[in-house]
Design an enzyme around this catalytic site. Structure first.
Site, PDB file in Angstrom:
ATOM      1  CG  ASP A 207      58.104  34.665  44.841  1.00  0.00           C
ATOM      2  OD1 ASP A 207      58.320  35.792  45.387  1.00  0.00           O
ATOM      3  OD2 ASP A 207      57.380  33.643  44.474  1.00  0.00           O
ATOM      4  N   GLY A 234      64.841  37.982  44.272  1.00  0.00           N
ATOM      5  CA  GLY A 234      65.041  38.415  42.974  1.00  0.00           C
ATOM      6  C   GLY A 234      63.667  39.124  42.084  1.00  0.00           C
ATOM      7  CG  PHE A 236      58.808  37.437  37.658  1.00  0.00           C
ATOM      8  CD1 PHE A 236      58.127  38.850  37.404  1.00  0.00           C
ATOM      9  CD2 PHE A 236      58.323  36.757  39.225  1.00  0.00           C
ATOM     10  CE1 PHE A 236      57.042  38.813  38.514  1.00  0.00           C
ATOM     11  CE2 PHE A 236      56.661  37.315  39.317  1.00  0.00           C
ATOM     12  CZ  PHE A 236      55.816  38.286  39.172  1.00  0.00           C
ATOM     13  CG  HIS A 254      46.578  34.273  36.534  1.00  0.00           C
ATOM     14  ND1 HIS A 254      45.285  33.273  37.084  1.00  0.00           N
ATOM     15  CD2 HIS A 254      47.109  34.693  37.084  1.00  0.00           C
ATOM     16  CE1 HIS A 254      45.029  33.315  38.913  1.00  0.00           C
ATOM     17  NE2 HIS A 254      47.252  33.586  39.021  1.00  0.00           N
TER      18      HIS A 254
END
Length: 345
Positions: A207, A234, A236, A254
């Protein structure tokens, strides 16, 4: 063209149905008010008379009494004797920082999300995210600036995970994996539940840095996890840890529109081994008029993040565009989410 409505009439039954939807809004506002006043926490020590409760909460006793009578009629608190209130099983779920609490989720939904939901009509007209339009920034920027709200949101997602985890663990065998990477895993609550249920695998929670700092401390403090799970920071959209056997994304995709979702999934696909699995835990919207949890969350995403819940076919198209193949959709014993499994093409 003007339509002749002279022959139409709403029956008492259907008028009543719409009236109940309106009243449900009043109840939600009342539950939120009780949560803000910490009523459930105060009553956790036992019954309390309304005047003493008003003194404790700094409220107007007659008005507080009216609020609690409404809530007691809906199963949230109980008026044990005239003017004396106690907790119920439902109101216990409003106590913060206990397992299963819905307080943090309620405070977010009826707090920073409340006005954007009132502007839903603008989102429907324009396709724009009501939250962004109201605050002038997206949700993640907002939480960086308002750390207290961001921390509460993290607690809310942990509570949602505790609700979802048993259904996920009952339907999927994680023992076949050696390393599970939880992408956007926040404090690692789902991965922690998986590892504690499944002795074999190790895990990585991935995360953003300000989240991982707290997650690392939580994992280090847990004797069952400190040697099996680590936290890595990091972005994503840029890179995720390579070489995992399973890549878990719970309620991540989502949050994003199709283009951003393909960016995230393409990064994950690049990091995967040929035999790796990707596991998306999100709502899967069914066709037709079925009442389904994913349909509620879909509109919440329209209002709050600009993302969406998707049909199985839409997931298949996202996967195809990201170098992945959808292998199966696993429905759970709850309708809020399913597991969408895929692999590299």
């Amino acid at each position: 063209m003007r339509t002749d409505l002279s022959g139409l009439r709403a029956t008492a039954e259907h008028t009543g149905n719409i009236l109940r939807h309106i009243i449900n809004h009043w109840v939600s506002c009342s539950v939120y008010t009780a949560a803000r006043l910490n009523i459930a926490e105060i009553l956790s020590s036992g019954p309390m008379e309304i005047n003493a409760l008003a003194t404790e909460t700094g409220t107007h006793a007659p008005s507080l009494h009216r609020l609690l009578k409404l809530l007691a009629a809906n199963g949230v608190f109980e008026e044990q004797t005239p003017g004396v209130f106690v907790n119920t099983p439902d109101s216990i779920a409003l106590i913060g920082d206990i397992e299963g609490s819905m307080k943090a989720f309620l405070l977010a939904e009826m707090g920073e999300f409340y006005v954007p939901w009132g502007n839903l009509v603008d989102s429907v007209r324009t396709g724009k995210t009501a939250f962004d339009e109201h605050y002038g920034e997206n949700l993640w920027e907002h939480y960086k600036k308002h750390a207290d709200r961001g921390l509460n949101f993290m607690k809310a997602m942990t509570a949602v995970t505790s609700f979802l985890s048993p259904a996920i663990l009952d339907k999927y065998d994680f023992s076949v994996f050696k390393t599970i990477i939880d992408v956007g895993g926040s404090n690692g609550s789902l991965l922690s539940a998986i590892l504690k249920r499944t002795p074999g695998p190790s895990g990585i929670v991935f995360d953003v840095p300000y989240v991982v700092e707290q997650t690392a401390a939580l994992l280090a403090a847990d004797p069952l996890l400190r040697h099996r799970c680590s936290a890595v920071s990091g972005n994503f959209f840029e890179q995720v840890p390579a070489g995992g056997d399973a890549y878990l994304l719970k309620m991540i995709i989502h949050d994003w529109d199709d283009e951003d979702s393909v960016r995230i999934l393409s990064v994950v696909s690049k990091a995967m081994k040929p035999e790796s699995k990707i596991l998306i835990v999100d709502g899967v919207v069914p066709e037709g008029n079925t009442l389904h949890g994913a349909k509620f969350m879909d509109v919440n995403m329209l209002v709050v993040t600009g993302g969406k819940e998707r049909t199985a076919a839409e997931f298949g198209e996202l996967f195809r565009r990201s170098g992945l193949r959808l292998t199966r959709v696993i429905d759970l014993d709850i309708t809020e989410v399913s597991i969408v499994e895929g692999e590299k093409i």
